[in-house]
Design an enzyme around this catalytic site. Structure first.
Site: not given
Ligand SMILES: [Zn+2]
Ligand SMILES: [Zn+2]
Length: 426
Positions: A64, A179, A277, A304, A322
């Site tokens: 982040r 992804h 997600n 993740d 998500f």
């Molecule tokens: Zn992803």
């Molecule tokens: Zn991710």
């Protein structure tokens, strides 16, 4: 003089196939011997009853920073990593601004160096500003220290752009991490199926993942290059990867703790901590993913880890963002999913968390061979402990595992020959 002598642990090194009671000696940040230690040591650690293995690697962590330091920082993610037994994490580039040039890559490395906990290695974006249109400066980012490329958060929708990314990645020798989700087929908040219908929530079908994966595998076959499928979530995806590997394609894949432990039935609580997600899917998908981890179709386990602050995440299910966090407790979750179920043993599980991911980022990590970088994790494989999310080193608290009883826990994390985490009481 040995710096750190780890005595009498069950030493597991998936690269050499070693699995025996031995001592590990560390000097000047390197593994100097595995076997019977000779000589005096500054620090002696009694690892009897514990597993001693290469430092765990997580290929998929959202730090982040820059942009959302109220949710996580590179330093707090690195602290959560070492508390979770991870010596290396790969930072996802979907920050604000995104990690799509040399300067941004340098920034992540600089902040990671200041934190001086886990190794935080940046992934760079595949496309400029993650817009999916124009390739980012992949070569410059690689030179600056990026270890792979991804537009994570979204899949690369354009076939042409993805083809170019694979060609360029092939030239650079770097993995393209996708992804897998066809943007045109996306829209929804949980898995498509009976539970979504019952809850009146919109669904995300597995076909959106599988169609992109199928396309990408076709592109890999045509272009060459290394391809890594992130957080695969469906039985169909496992089968696609299995077949691609059988055909000899340079393809790897990862699975998350949540997709190995939870199904979409958890969404019946309407708790946004079950919103991620790709979404939680069916029991059959969980079973297929576990089988994929066992037979090596899925070579990597990755969290993740996706921090969100309470104000943002504590919304009704349909509106919440998500993602969940699990870096602090991931090892116990994997052990619960794969070892407590008698599906695999520690050497195989450790391979999916060390040598598997090290190969994707092509770094000389994930082994205890003589001369290797002394990244070492010591695990208590018989710990029975309760997850207390309020004690996490991560800044965020969006985690569904609070109060879970877990069967294994890291007790010490050594990065580059320095002890960065020691569990109280060990
Ligand atoms: Zn992803
Ligand atoms: Zn991710």
């Amino acid at each position: 003089m040995i710096d750190i002598l780890i005595q009498s642990g069950r030493v597991i090194d998936p690269v050499s196939g070693l699995d025996q009671i031995a001592d590990v000696s560390i000097t000047d940040g390197k593994v100097v011997s595995v076997g019977k230690a000779r000589g005096k040591a500054r620090e002696v650690i009694d690892a009897s009853g514990k597993i001693v293995c290469p430092g765990l690697i997580d290929l998929h962590v959202h730090c982040r920073e820059p942009g959302h330091e109220e949710e996580e920082t590179i330093a707090s993610a690195a602290a959560a990593a070492v508390a979770g037994g991870f010596t290396t994490v790969v930072a996802m580039p979907n920050t604000h601004p995104p990690i799509d040039d040399e300067t941004a890559v340098n920034y992540v490395l600089q902040r990671a160096g200041e934190a001086d906990l886990a190794r935080v290695l940046p992934a760079g974006c595949i496309t400029k500003d993650r817009k999916g249109q124009e390739l980012a400066e992949m070569g410059m980012m690689l030179d600056a220290g990026a270890v792979a490329f991804t537009d994570d958060g979204e899949g690369v929708g354009s076939t042409l752009v993805m083809q170019r990314a694979l060609q360029y990645g092939n030239m650079l020798g770097a993995a393209i991490m996708q992804h897998c989700q066809d943007p045109g087929l996306f829209g929804g908040v949980m898995n498509s199926g009976a539970v979504a219908v019952r809850l009146g929530l919109s669904g995300i079908a597995a076909s959106g993942e599988e169609i992109m994966l199928r396309r990408d595998l076709e592109l890999v076959q045509r272009t060459g290059g290394r391809y890594h499928a992130m957080h695969i979530s469906s039985a169909g995806s496992v089968e696609l990867i299995r077949r691609a590997k059988a055909e000899g394609l340079a393809v790897t894949a990862e699975a998350t703790p949540h997709h190995l432990l939870l199904t979409d039935a958890a969404c019946m609580t309407y708790d946004p901590n079950y919103k991620m997600n790709p979404p939680l899917r069916s029991a059959e998908d969980v079973e297929a993913l576990r089988a994929g981890v066992v037979d090596g179709t899925i070579d990597c386990l990755a969290t993740d880890h996706a921090p969100h602050c309470d104000e943002e995440k504590d919304l009704e299910f349909g509106l919440a963002p998500f993602g969940i966090i699990s870096l602090d407790c991931a090892l116990g979750l994997y052990a619960k999913a794969m070892i407590k179920t008698d599906l695999m043993g520690w050497p195989e599980l450790i391979a999916r968390m060390t040598s598997g991911p090290a190969a994707v980022i092509d770094r000389p990590l994930g082994t205890l061979s003589t001369g290797a970088i002394a990244d070492v994790t010591i695990i208590n494989p018989r710990a029975r402990w309760k997850v207390d999310v309020s004690s996490f080193a991560s800044i965020s608290r969006n985690c569904p595992y609070d109060g879970w009883q877990l069967p294994a826990r890291p007790v010490m994390t050594i990065v580059g020959g320095k002890i960065k985490f020691r569990l109280k009481g060990f």
